[in-house]
Design a protein around this motif. Structure first.
Motif, PDB file in Angstrom:
ATOM      1  N   UNK A  57       1.520  12.198  -7.622  1.00  0.00           N
ATOM      2  CA  UNK A  57       1.521  11.361  -6.425  1.00  0.00           C
ATOM      3  C   UNK A  57       0.417  11.771  -5.464  1.00  0.00           C
ATOM      4  N   UNK A  58      -0.040  10.785  -4.691  1.00  0.00           N
ATOM      5  CA  UNK A  58      -0.919  11.093  -3.559  1.00  0.00           C
ATOM      6  C   UNK A  58      -0.775  10.012  -2.501  1.00  0.00           C
ATOM      7  N   UNK A  59      -1.180  10.342  -1.292  1.00  0.00           N
ATOM      8  CA  UNK A  59      -1.200   9.371  -0.197  1.00  0.00           C
ATOM      9  C   UNK A  59      -2.117   9.909   0.890  1.00  0.00           C
ATOM     10  N   UNK A  60      -2.519   9.030   1.799  1.00  0.00           N
ATOM     11  CA  UNK A  60      -3.306   9.463   2.952  1.00  0.00           C
ATOM     12  C   UNK A  60      -2.449   9.281   4.194  1.00  0.00           C
ATOM     13  N   UNK A  61      -2.854   9.913   5.299  1.00  0.00           N
ATOM     14  CA  UNK A  61      -2.118   9.769   6.560  1.00  0.00           C
ATOM     15  C   UNK A  61      -3.011   9.061   7.564  1.00  0.00           C
ATOM     16  N   UNK A  62      -2.449   8.081   8.301  1.00  0.00           N
ATOM     17  CA  UNK A  62      -3.261   7.427   9.334  1.00  0.00           C
ATOM     18  C   UNK A  62      -3.214   8.242  10.620  1.00  0.00           C
ATOM     19  N   UNK A  63      -3.818   7.703  11.687  1.00  0.00           N
ATOM     20  CA  UNK A  63      -3.931   8.486  12.929  1.00  0.00           C
ATOM     21  C   UNK A  63      -2.560   8.800  13.516  1.00  0.00           C
ATOM     22  N   UNK A  64      -1.549   8.002  13.164  1.00  0.00           N
ATOM     23  CA  UNK A  64      -0.196   8.276  13.643  1.00  0.00           C
ATOM     24  C   UNK A  64       0.640   9.056  12.642  1.00  0.00           C
ATOM     25  N   UNK A  65      -0.026   9.763  11.698  1.00  0.00           N
ATOM     26  CA  UNK A  65       0.666  10.539  10.653  1.00  0.00           C
ATOM     27  C   UNK A  65       1.576   9.685   9.777  1.00  0.00           C
ATOM     28  N   UNK A  66       1.276   8.391   9.731  1.00  0.00           N
ATOM     29  CA  UNK A  66       2.040   7.522   8.833  1.00  0.00           C
ATOM     30  C   UNK A  66       1.366   7.466   7.458  1.00  0.00           C
ATOM     31  N   UNK A  67       2.222   7.384   6.435  1.00  0.00           N
ATOM     32  CA  UNK A  67       1.722   7.363   5.058  1.00  0.00           C
ATOM     33  C   UNK A  67       1.024   6.035   4.770  1.00  0.00           C
ATOM     34  N   UNK A  68      -0.170   6.126   4.202  1.00  0.00           N
ATOM     35  CA  UNK A  68      -0.841   4.904   3.733  1.00  0.00           C
ATOM     36  C   UNK A  68      -1.285   5.098   2.288  1.00  0.00           C
ATOM     37  N   UNK A  69      -1.397   3.991   1.599  1.00  0.00           N
ATOM     38  CA  UNK A  69      -1.962   3.981   0.253  1.00  0.00           C
ATOM     39  C   UNK A  69      -1.248   4.945  -0.702  1.00  0.00           C
ATOM     40  N   UNK A  70       0.086   4.975  -0.629  1.00  0.00           N
ATOM     41  CA  UNK A  70       0.845   5.879  -1.516  1.00  0.00           C
ATOM     42  C   UNK A  70       0.679   5.440  -2.967  1.00  0.00           C
ATOM     43  N   UNK A  71       0.396   6.401  -3.821  1.00  0.00           N
ATOM     44  CA  UNK A  71       0.318   6.168  -5.273  1.00  0.00           C
ATOM     45  C   UNK A  71       1.291   7.140  -5.944  1.00  0.00           C
ATOM     46  N   UNK A  72       2.219   6.599  -6.712  1.00  0.00           N
ATOM     47  CA  UNK A  72       3.135   7.465  -7.469  1.00  0.00           C
ATOM     48  C   UNK A  72       3.101   7.022  -8.922  1.00  0.00           C
TER      49      UNK A  72
END
Ligand SMILES: Cc1cc2nc3c(=O)[nH]c(=O)nc-3n(C[C@H](O)[C@H](O)[C@H](O)COP(=O)(O)OP(=O)(O)OC[C@H]3O[C@@H](n4cnc5c(N)ncnc54)[C@H](O)[C@@H]3O)c2cc1C
Ligand code: FES
Ligand code: FES
Lengths: 157, 285
Positions: free
Chosen positions: B200-215
């Protein structure tokens, strides 16, 4: 097919069918039966030999694939004397029937030649692909741990 | 356990290899590391007329790292990935996953292209290709084509490769330095094929929200899969124990793994949920 390679320091040639595995070629064409065959499909490690210094399974390699390569088997690792690695196996009772031993020795030799400082975790990791029905593995790991010092002193063998 | 009779060729160029494959109407097969094909031959599950060995195609042995990601030549071996220190930064998920592939002697021979073309549903490299939206570069009589991993894997040990095609490269898109990731699998013995695994991987936006999650998951279907429903649970939210529990539960519901001698399907589904939960915790630490 005609093939030429170096087997334990000697230039050799043979006329083999393409389907002949390197293991069968070494054993049947050259009578060097120290390379053992058990599963013949890559799961036990008994047939491990060195090709250009790397440990590989000779049942998963065709003889025609080692054209011009340097192949070393258990026979090529020592003369009349035991090497320090072999002596450590003897000291630690790292074998009982001995069927798996050539595969363990060639594998451990390759490992320690490249990584003489391998720690116990690394040794266990590397030996995880070799099966032994007798020893319980612990003495094998102990023997390899002890043999490390001889590889540090001398580089490779 | 002796292979059937076949002829053998070791061409010097990809073009020559392709024309050899094309010359046998589907009765020729590529051999790369041989670590999957040789057992298939020993069991006589495969009986080609001709084996086309890629050993001389040195160009296919390179790992190229650039702005646009990591390009793995089809002949790159597991031990090459293990010893390439750049990958710890350029693609840590790949580096971690490949640590779990097979045993020492097999790692000295087995290749990226062979694993992806063999398409074992439990294998790590196909799982990483699926998870990371890899692009496969394929050369055949008709020329070169690029295919997305999602279209490449078509079933158990099945891919979109034609009889006269050779996979030459697997391209993993660029990896941002701040990306969060994890790879976990469970096997009874180190180096054996996994009963199940999760990448799995994901990035965090400026509000520490998960974006672009790949599992991605391996060992739970007839091919490597993406767990898109669990991804949707994560996207747009901040990581929390509650979110992890919800994503794990969703993952478990969304798959229906087959049962075999190693484990019943329900066990594998539970395993994926557990591995995903642990992976998400690890990624956030
Ligand atoms: C005991 C054991 C344990 C293993 N454990 C694992 C494990 O835990 N995880 C794992 O992922 N793998 C495992 N493997 C498999 C190993 O990683 C293989 O090396 C890999 O799956 C296939 O790579 P190869 O280069 O050996 O391919 P080969 O055996 O040479 O080929 C496999 C198939 O792919 C085709 N092929 C190969 N290269 C190409 C190409 N470039 N283009 C088109 N077709 C191609 C061949 O025709 C063949 O059908 C294990 C193998 C063994 C024997
Ligand atoms: S005989 Fe080669 S691995 Fe078992
Ligand atoms: S000593 Fe008997 S199998 Fe290892």
């Amino acid at each position: 097919m005609q093939i030429e390679f170096n087997l334990n320091g000697q230039a050799v040639s043979a006329d083999v069918e393409p389907r002949t595995t390197l293991a069968d070629c070494i054993r049947n064409d050259f009578g060097q039966t120290g390379t053992h065959l058990a599963c013949e499909h890559g799961v036990c490690g008994a047939c491990t030999v060195l090709v250009n210094g790397e440990a590989v399974r000779s049942c998963l390699l065709l003889a025609v694939q080692v054209q011009n390569d340097k192949v070393v088997t258990i026979e090529g690792l020592s003369g009349d004397e035991l090497t320090p690695l072999q002596a450590a196996f003897r000291k630690h009772h790292a074998l009982q029937c001995g069927f798996c031993t050539p595969g363990f020795i060639t594998t451990a030799h390759a490992l320690l030649s490249h990584e003489p400082d391998a720690d116990e975790d690394r040794i266990r990791d590397v030996l995880s692909g070799n099966l032994c029905r007798c020893s319980g593995y612990v003495p094998i790991v102990e023997a390899v741990l002890e043999a490390r010092s001889s590889y540090r002193d001398s580089g490779s063998k | 356990m002796k292979p059937p009779i076949f002829e053998y060729a070791s061409p010097l160029t990809v073009a020559e290899a392709v024309s050899l494959l094309a010359s046998r109407n589907g009765n020729a097969k590529v051999i790369s590391g041989g670590q999957s094909l040789m057992p298939m031959l020993a069991f006589r599950l495969a009986a080609p007329e001709l084996l086309v060995d890629l050993k001389h195609l040195k160009d296919l042995g390179a790992i190229r790292i650039g702005e646009d990601g990591v390009r793995l030549g089809a002949r790159v071996r597991w031990c090459d990935i293990e010893s390439d220190a750049r990958l710890a930064v350029s693609h840590p998920l790949l580096a971690e996953a490949i640590k779990h592939v097979a045993h020492y002697q097999i790692r000295n021979r087995g290749t990226v292209g062979g694993s992806v073309a063999h398409a074992d549903p439990s294998a790590e490299m196909p799982g990483i290709a699926m998870t990371c939206d890899a692009q496969m570069k394929i050369v055949g009589s008709a020329g070169t084509r690029i295919e997305a991993a999602a279209d490449f894997f078509t079933g158990p040990l099945q891919t979109s490769l034609e009889q006269d095609e050779i996979l030459t490269e697997v391209h993993l898109p660029a990896w941002p330095a701040a990306r969060r990731w994890a790879f976990l699998e469970f096997a009874r013995r180190k180096g054996d094929f996994a009963m199940a695994g999760v990448a799995l991987y994901y990035d965090l936006d400026s509000g520490s929200r998960i974006t672009d999650a790949h599992i991605g998951a391996i060992g739970v279907a007839d091919r490597p899969i993406r767990l898109t429903e669990a991804e949707a649970v994560l996207n747009g939210n901040q990581m929390s124990d509650k979110l992890i529990a919800a994503a794990s539960a969703k993952a478990r519901q969304s798959i229906d793994p087959p049962s075999d001698i190693h484990a019943p399907g329900a066990y594998r589904a539970a395993l994926v949920a557990t591995l995903l939960g642990r992976g998400l915790k690890k990624s956030a630490a």
